[in-house]
Write an enzyme that holds these catalytic residues in place. Structure first.
Site, PDB file in Angstrom:
ATOM      1  N   ASP A  93       0.823  -1.216   0.000  1.00 22.64           N
ATOM      2  CA  ASP A  93       0.000   0.000   0.000  1.00 22.64           C
ATOM      3  C   ASP A  93       0.853   1.260   0.000  1.00 22.64           C
ATOM      4  O   ASP A  93       0.355   2.352   0.291  1.00 22.64           O
ATOM      5  CB  ASP A  93      -0.911   0.018   1.239  1.00 22.64           C
ATOM      6  N   ASP A 148       5.059  -9.170   9.061  1.00 20.24           N
ATOM      7  CA  ASP A 148       5.256  -7.736   8.902  1.00 20.24           C
ATOM      8  C   ASP A 148       6.655  -7.485   8.351  1.00 20.24           C
ATOM      9  O   ASP A 148       7.515  -8.374   8.347  1.00 20.24           O
ATOM     10  CB  ASP A 148       5.089  -7.026  10.247  1.00 20.24           C
ATOM     11  N   ASP A 150       9.310  -6.045   9.329  1.00 20.80           N
ATOM     12  CA  ASP A 150      10.517  -6.121  10.158  1.00 20.80           C
ATOM     13  C   ASP A 150      10.787  -7.528  10.686  1.00 20.80           C
ATOM     14  O   ASP A 150      11.671  -7.720  11.523  1.00 20.80           O
ATOM     15  CB  ASP A 150      10.422  -5.144  11.326  1.00 20.80           C
ATOM     16  N   ASP A 241      -5.851  -8.055  14.264  1.00 16.64           N
ATOM     17  CA  ASP A 241      -5.412  -9.407  14.622  1.00 16.64           C
ATOM     18  C   ASP A 241      -6.149  -9.932  15.851  1.00 16.64           C
ATOM     19  O   ASP A 241      -6.622 -11.076  15.874  1.00 16.64           O
ATOM     20  CB  ASP A 241      -3.896  -9.427  14.850  1.00 16.64           C
TER      21      ASP A 241
END
Length: 496
Positions: A93, A148, A150, A241
């Site tokens: 995005d 994610d 990281d 989540d």
């Protein structure tokens, strides 16, 4: 005297709620310890048998991750799994220059035979939840792994998680987060301390007794059927989540937590990034409490103890409000104690609830020992780590209280991603990171005033009681002074 009784009432309620939360943590510790005696006899897929190897989709939801995209894609390309049963979706995005570099890297990976797709949307509707939902429309996998930007899963990650889905009731397998930059600074050490407690004490403590746990947004894998059956991803809270986790478990899907499978990740190294992450998590927790409470209470699928633990789980973030209230009211309470002698019995009774801190101390020691080992040296290190963690957590209490209040009253806000830095050692610099928030908020000014307020509390310990002093709250005020001082000065001076 009316004002004094209002202060006493609010202080007492806050103290009692923190004590009840501590008792729940102690129960989770007992669960955690008892779980170590159990042997895991879960049925598992035999991935050496081609007929048992399911199709997997890996989703990588990203938004303006310029500094870590190359590392993320290089790492995910190392995942060990049959290429004809694996696809990777980069749910991008982004609105910055990372889009072009990401597209170029994906094309290179496609030439190696990897099934990796660059999926873009015209807008960020639903934020991360919306991106995951969009990718699910095209996902070929029976199971959906999510990471994610990281996170750096090891090559064997799928081989260690996928087999547990042989049990058709398992909807999610969640792994424990590791920390590639734990020792970078005091801030990263404190974050690691808190996350370690969650991923051991809380996740194991709940999961081992069949209580609800949460998919942690990343480093886990879903059964696609479970996602759809639970109502799919929804973007009406900041912790999508936690929301989907509870909806799935209310529909009797089981979650499997693997404490021994560690997925390394990078902790925020600058306080503005930690602030945005803390705000999102704490506000999202409160939003989910409002969204889920009635469903949990009225559910016929879960027992009373699971309902209690679920509600306390969703109220985790609200404990910051109790801590903040206790801190603010503790100085007036010091003066009330020394002015009204007839309340002496009350203060003796209230002093019992200070055992909350002792309970937390004991619970977190087991988690610390699990990571670093026992012995006198480690215990001494733990004492320092515990009080550093507690002090800085208190320093975040105003910031997190505002997040919690916004969540409970239904104030909507944008999903603010946590800036990533690609930092492992002190030699690495974050100073020029373009995503860092440059200007401290009004909250930081108030935190600076609170440093002075708790300095006054420390001074008051020497002056109350006709000059004889009262040092009962001195350690509490000292931790508040240190905590707010740390958060304030880091927020003001740790800028690019």
């Amino acid at each position: 005297m009316v004002l004094e009784y209002i202060i006493i009432g609010l202080y007492s309620i806050s103290l009692l709620l923190v004590f009840l939360y501590a008792i729940a943590q102690l129960n989770l510790l007992f669960n955690y310890l008892s779980s170590k005696k159990k042997v895991d006899n879960s049925p598992k897929f035999d991935l050496t048998n081609e007929d048992e190897v399911p199709y997997i989709t890996i989703q990588l939801p990203v938004y303006n991750e310029l500094y870590v995209m190359e590392r993320l894609l290089d790492n995910i390309a190392l995942i060990q799994y049959p290429k004809d049963k694996l696809e990777i979706q980069v749910l991008d995005d982004s609105t910055d220059e990372s889009v072009e570099s990401t597209a170029a890297q994906i094309k290179k990976l496609q030439k190696t035979g990897l099934d990796i797709q660059h999926i873009r949307r015209e807008n960020r509707t639903g934020f991360k939840a919306g991106a995951l939902k969009e990718g699910l429309k095209f996902a070929k996998g029976e199971f959906i792994a999510i990471f994610d930007a990281d996170f750096l899963p090891k090559p064997c990650w799928l081989e260690k998680t996928v087999p547990y889905f042989k049990d058709p009731e398992i909807g999610v397998v969640q792994t424990r987060w590791g920390h590639i930059n734990r020792d970078y600074s005091t801030l990263t050490k404190v974050q690691a301390f808190a996350l370690d407690a969650h991923f051991s004490l809380e996740q194991v403590g709940r999961n081992s007794k069949g209580h609800f746990i949460n998919f942690n947004g990343t480093a886990g894998i879903w059964r696609k059927e479970c996602i759809i059956d639970a109502g799919n991803w929804e973007g009406d809270t900041l912790t999508e989540d936690l929301d989907l986790s509870y909806r799935a478990q209310l529909k009797k899907w089981k979650f499997k937590y693997l404490e021994d499978v560690v997925t390394p990740a990078e902790l925020p190294v600058v306080i503005s990034a930690a602030r945005s992450q803390q705000f999102r998590w704490n506000k999202g927790g409160a939003e989910n409490f409002q969204k889920m409470t009635a469903r949990i209470i009225t559910s016929k699928n879960i027992n009373l103890k699971t309902k209690v633990h679920s509600l306390l789980h969703l109220l985790n973030s609200s404990m910051f409000t109790c801590v903040f209230l206790m801190g603010i009211l503790s100085i007036p309470m010091l003066y009330i104690k020394n002015k009204y002698g007839h309340l002496e019995l009350y203060f003796w009774v209230m002093s019992f609830f200070v055992t909350s801190t002792l309970i937390f101390f004991v619970c977190y020691w087991f988690m610390y020992k699990n990571s670093f080992g026992g012995g006198i040296k480690n215990f001494i290190k733990y004492i320092g780590a515990f009080f550093t963690f507690f002090s800085i957590a208190m320093g975040f209490s105003l910031h997190n209280t505002i997040a919690v209040i916004e969540g409970h009253i239904g104030k909507k806000s944008e999903f603010v991603r946590t800036p990533k830095f690609n930092i492992k050692t002190l030699a690495d610099s974050w100073k020029n990171n373009k995503y860092i928030k440059k200007r401290p908020s009004l909250n930081v000014v108030i935190e600076g005033l609170l440093v002075l307020y708790f300095a006054f509390g420390l001074f008051s310990a020497f002056t109350v009681g006709d000059g004889d002093g009262d040092f009962g709250l001195f350690p509490f005020h000292l931790m508040l002074f240190i905590g707010f001082g740390y958060v304030f000065f880091k927020s003001v001076f740790s800028k690019a």
